[in-house]
Design an enzyme around this catalytic site. Structure first.
Site, mmCIF file in Angstrom:
data_model
loop_
_atom_site.group_PDB
_atom_site.id
_atom_site.type_symbol
_atom_site.label_atom_id
_atom_site.label_comp_id
_atom_site.label_asym_id
_atom_site.label_seq_id
_atom_site.Cartn_x
_atom_site.Cartn_y
_atom_site.Cartn_z
ATOM 1 N N VAL A 99 50.268 49.783 -35.574
ATOM 2 C CA VAL A 99 51.163 48.248 -35.695
ATOM 3 C C VAL A 99 52.163 48.190 -35.356
ATOM 4 O O VAL A 99 53.214 48.668 -35.903
ATOM 5 C CB VAL A 99 50.091 46.908 -36.224
ATOM 6 C CG1 VAL A 99 50.717 45.730 -36.167
ATOM 7 C CG2 VAL A 99 48.150 47.336 -36.184
ATOM 8 N N CYS A 100 52.881 47.392 -34.456
ATOM 9 C CA CYS A 100 54.132 47.372 -33.823
ATOM 10 C C CYS A 100 55.347 48.377 -34.272
ATOM 11 O O CYS A 100 54.234 49.004 -33.427
ATOM 12 C CB CYS A 100 54.451 46.362 -35.453
ATOM 13 S SG CYS A 100 56.125 45.274 -35.179
ATOM 14 N N THR A 101 56.174 48.524 -35.702
ATOM 15 C CA THR A 101 56.784 49.836 -34.884
ATOM 16 C C THR A 101 56.448 50.771 -35.728
ATOM 17 O O THR A 101 56.515 51.890 -35.835
ATOM 18 C CB THR A 101 58.075 49.434 -35.653
ATOM 19 O OG1 THR A 101 58.276 48.564 -36.872
ATOM 20 C CG2 THR A 101 59.058 48.787 -34.813
ATOM 21 N N SER A 139 54.350 49.413 -28.171
ATOM 22 C CA SER A 139 55.375 48.860 -30.347
ATOM 23 C C SER A 139 56.474 47.313 -29.303
ATOM 24 O O SER A 139 55.427 46.825 -29.047
ATOM 25 C CB SER A 139 56.007 50.245 -30.212
ATOM 26 O OG SER A 139 56.679 49.966 -31.893
#
Length: 214
Positions: free
Chosen positions: A89-91, A109
């Site tokens: 998830v995300c970075t 990302s």
């Protein structure tokens, strides 16, 4: 990490793993999030089972340091080799990338690093909310973890299960503003957000260049 990167997917996937869901850190115990809320790691790297259905990596302000942490990257490589799904998830996708786990894969990302950093790690950036490529699944920034969890639940247990989980959570997004992407937010809001995220983006790029080598 960002707490919602973990808690969002955990809330929707926990029912698939009664008694076998692990919150993993280098060692068991409290782990602070980037907003000050702590989560309790239930096991350290050495205590995590070798065979996992889902290996999920969150992002957050700690991402650049984790991209350079040999123990973290070794753990991810070892577990990813046997996991059914490798997710982020995300970075968190940058951490997977630093471990060499996204080379040649389409991935997403957070928008502040997606196109800038993922290519340095051998990934093919995709401007999508959730990206599946073989056994890899990556989500865009923070809130996209909920979408990842539902999409993954459908693959693990079927669409009816995922739809039911969505209803139980009453996940019916109706945000107060349409500013969840740079395109929707417009130039002024994007500039303000970019300034807030500048350190994370710059440090993530530096870490990617360091792990990628010459």
């Amino acid at each position: 990490m960002t707490a919602l990167d973990v808690i969002g997917p955990q809330a929707l996937l926990a029912g698939l793993a009664p008694g076998s869901l692990h919150l993993v850190a280098a060692s068991a115990g409290p782990v602070a999030s980037d907003t000050g809320v702590s989560l309790l790691a239930t096991t350290g790297f050495s205590g995590c089972p070798e065979d996992l259905d889902v290996l999920l990596v969150p992002g957050g302000d700690g991402t650049p340091a984790q991209m350079r942490d040999a123990a973290t990257l070794d753990f991810l490589r070892a577990r990813a080799a046997r996991a059914r799904w490798v997710a982020s998830v995300c970075t968190g996708s940058l951490i997977l990338g630093a471990a060499g786990l996204l080379r040649g894969y389409r991935a997403t990302s957070h928008w502040c690093v997606r196109d800038r950093v993922l290519p340095l790690l051998g990934a093919v950036p995709a401007a999508e909310r959730v990206v599946f490529d073989r056994d890899r699944v990556t989500a865009a920034g923070v809130s996209a973890g909920l979408d990842l969890a539902l999409a993954l639940a459908a693959r693990l247990r079927g669409e009816d299960y995922a739809r039911t989980s969505q209803l139980v959570a009453e996940y019916a997004p109706a945000p107060a503003f349409r500013s969840g992407t740079p395109e929707a937010a417009g130039p002024a809001v994007t500039r303000a957000a970019t300034a807030i995220l500048a350190t994370l983006a710059a440090e993530s790029e530096a870490a990617a260049r360091a792990v990628a080598g010459p």
